[in-house]
Design a protein around this motif. Structure first.
Motif, PDB file in Angstrom:
ATOM      1  N   VAL A  52      40.531  43.248  45.224  1.00  0.00           N
ATOM      2  CA  VAL A  52      39.548  43.449  44.152  1.00  0.00           C
ATOM      3  C   VAL A  52      38.157  43.208  44.724  1.00  0.00           C
ATOM      4  O   VAL A  52      37.934  42.272  45.496  1.00  0.00           O
ATOM      5  N   CYS A  53      37.239  44.053  44.294  1.00  0.00           N
ATOM      6  CA  CYS A  53      35.844  43.953  44.754  1.00  0.00           C
ATOM      7  C   CYS A  53      35.125  42.772  44.090  1.00  0.00           C
ATOM      8  O   CYS A  53      35.484  42.330  42.999  1.00  0.00           O
ATOM      9  N   ALA A  54      34.049  42.341  44.726  1.00  0.00           N
ATOM     10  CA  ALA A  54      33.214  41.251  44.199  1.00  0.00           C
ATOM     11  C   ALA A  54      32.646  41.596  42.824  1.00  0.00           C
ATOM     12  O   ALA A  54      32.597  40.745  41.928  1.00  0.00           O
ATOM     13  N   GLU A  55      32.218  42.837  42.666  1.00  0.00           N
ATOM     14  CA  GLU A  55      31.577  43.243  41.415  1.00  0.00           C
ATOM     15  C   GLU A  55      32.543  43.100  40.244  1.00  0.00           C
ATOM     16  O   GLU A  55      32.186  42.564  39.190  1.00  0.00           O
ATOM     17  N   ARG A  56      33.758  43.612  40.422  1.00  0.00           N
ATOM     18  CA  ARG A  56      34.729  43.524  39.321  1.00  0.00           C
ATOM     19  C   ARG A  56      35.184  42.083  39.088  1.00  0.00           C
ATOM     20  O   ARG A  56      35.456  41.694  37.956  1.00  0.00           O
ATOM     21  N   THR A  57      35.262  41.284  40.140  1.00  0.00           N
ATOM     22  CA  THR A  57      35.585  39.868  39.943  1.00  0.00           C
ATOM     23  C   THR A  57      34.567  39.223  39.005  1.00  0.00           C
ATOM     24  O   THR A  57      34.934  38.512  38.058  1.00  0.00           O
ATOM     25  N   PRO A  85      27.862  49.571  45.391  1.00  0.00           N
ATOM     26  CA  PRO A  85      29.162  49.369  44.730  1.00  0.00           C
ATOM     27  C   PRO A  85      30.039  50.614  44.852  1.00  0.00           C
ATOM     28  O   PRO A  85      29.517  51.734  44.914  1.00  0.00           O
ATOM     29  N   CYS A  86      31.341  50.423  44.848  1.00  0.00           N
ATOM     30  CA  CYS A  86      32.255  51.562  44.881  1.00  0.00           C
ATOM     31  C   CYS A  86      32.301  52.206  43.484  1.00  0.00           C
ATOM     32  O   CYS A  86      31.844  51.637  42.486  1.00  0.00           O
ATOM     33  N   GLY A  87      32.889  53.376  43.432  1.00  0.00           N
ATOM     34  CA  GLY A  87      32.972  54.102  42.168  1.00  0.00           C
ATOM     35  C   GLY A  87      33.753  53.362  41.106  1.00  0.00           C
ATOM     36  O   GLY A  87      33.416  53.410  39.913  1.00  0.00           O
ATOM     37  N   ALA A  88      34.804  52.672  41.508  1.00  0.00           N
ATOM     38  CA  ALA A  88      35.609  51.927  40.527  1.00  0.00           C
ATOM     39  C   ALA A  88      34.769  50.851  39.852  1.00  0.00           C
ATOM     40  O   ALA A  88      34.817  50.672  38.636  1.00  0.00           O
ATOM     41  N   CYS A  89      33.984  50.144  40.620  1.00  0.00           N
ATOM     42  CA  CYS A  89      33.150  49.078  40.046  1.00  0.00           C
ATOM     43  C   CYS A  89      32.053  49.667  39.156  1.00  0.00           C
ATOM     44  O   CYS A  89      31.740  49.095  38.108  1.00  0.00           O
ATOM     45  N   LEU A  90      31.492  50.801  39.551  1.00  0.00           N
ATOM     46  CA  LEU A  90      30.477  51.435  38.703  1.00  0.00           C
ATOM     47  C   LEU A  90      31.076  51.828  37.357  1.00  0.00           C
ATOM     48  O   LEU A  90      30.465  51.634  36.313  1.00  0.00           O
TER      49      LEU A  90
HETATM   50 ZN   LIG Z   1      34.143  48.057  43.988  1.00  0.00          ZN
END
Ligand SMILES: [Zn+2]
Length: 127
Positions: A52-57, A85-90
């Motif tokens: 999991v990315c930092a942004e989503r955390t 940020p990756c697309g998922a986090c955006l």
């Molecule tokens: Zn991400």
């Protein structure tokens, strides 16, 4: 809170990153509409797809505590150049804050500011 203060919190969160596979450590600091800060780091897993990315955390921490309005997010990572940020986090950010300010940094703490809609102009919306 200034951009610099939010970036400092993202850098602090980056120290907690669990990235033994990529070595790419990321921290994020999310400023809520009422002035609270929720930080996150990337958390990798031996089963790579579970990482999991930092942004989503950071987003999930805030939402799990009942906060759903956000004003800004600062993102800091290891490596050279600006970390986007990756697309998922955006897409996850857009669910709660389509107008959020994103503060992107590089290894020298130089920063760029974007509105989320600039980075994800045609986001998915369930109709
Ligand atoms: Zn991400």
């Amino acid at each position: 809170m200034t951009n610099e203060e939010l970036i400092a919190k993202a850098r602090q969160a980056q120290q907690n990153a669990y990235a033994p596979y990529s070595g790419f450590k990321v921290g994020a600091a999310l400023l809520s509409g009422d002035g609270k800060v929720f930080t996150g780091c990337n958390v990798e897993n031996a089963s790579y797809g579970l990482s999991v990315c930092a942004e989503r955390t950071a987003i999930f921490k805030a939402v799990s505590e009942g906060i759903k309005e956000f004003a800004a997010m600062a993102i800091a990572g290891s490596g050279e150049g600006f970390i986007y940020p990756c697309g998922a986090c955006l897409q996850v950010l857009a669910e709660f804050a389509p107008e959020i300010k994103l503060i992107i940094t590089d290894e020298k703490n130089r920063s760029k500011e974007y509105n989320l809609q600039e980075m994800l102009p045609r986001l998915f919306v369930l109709r």
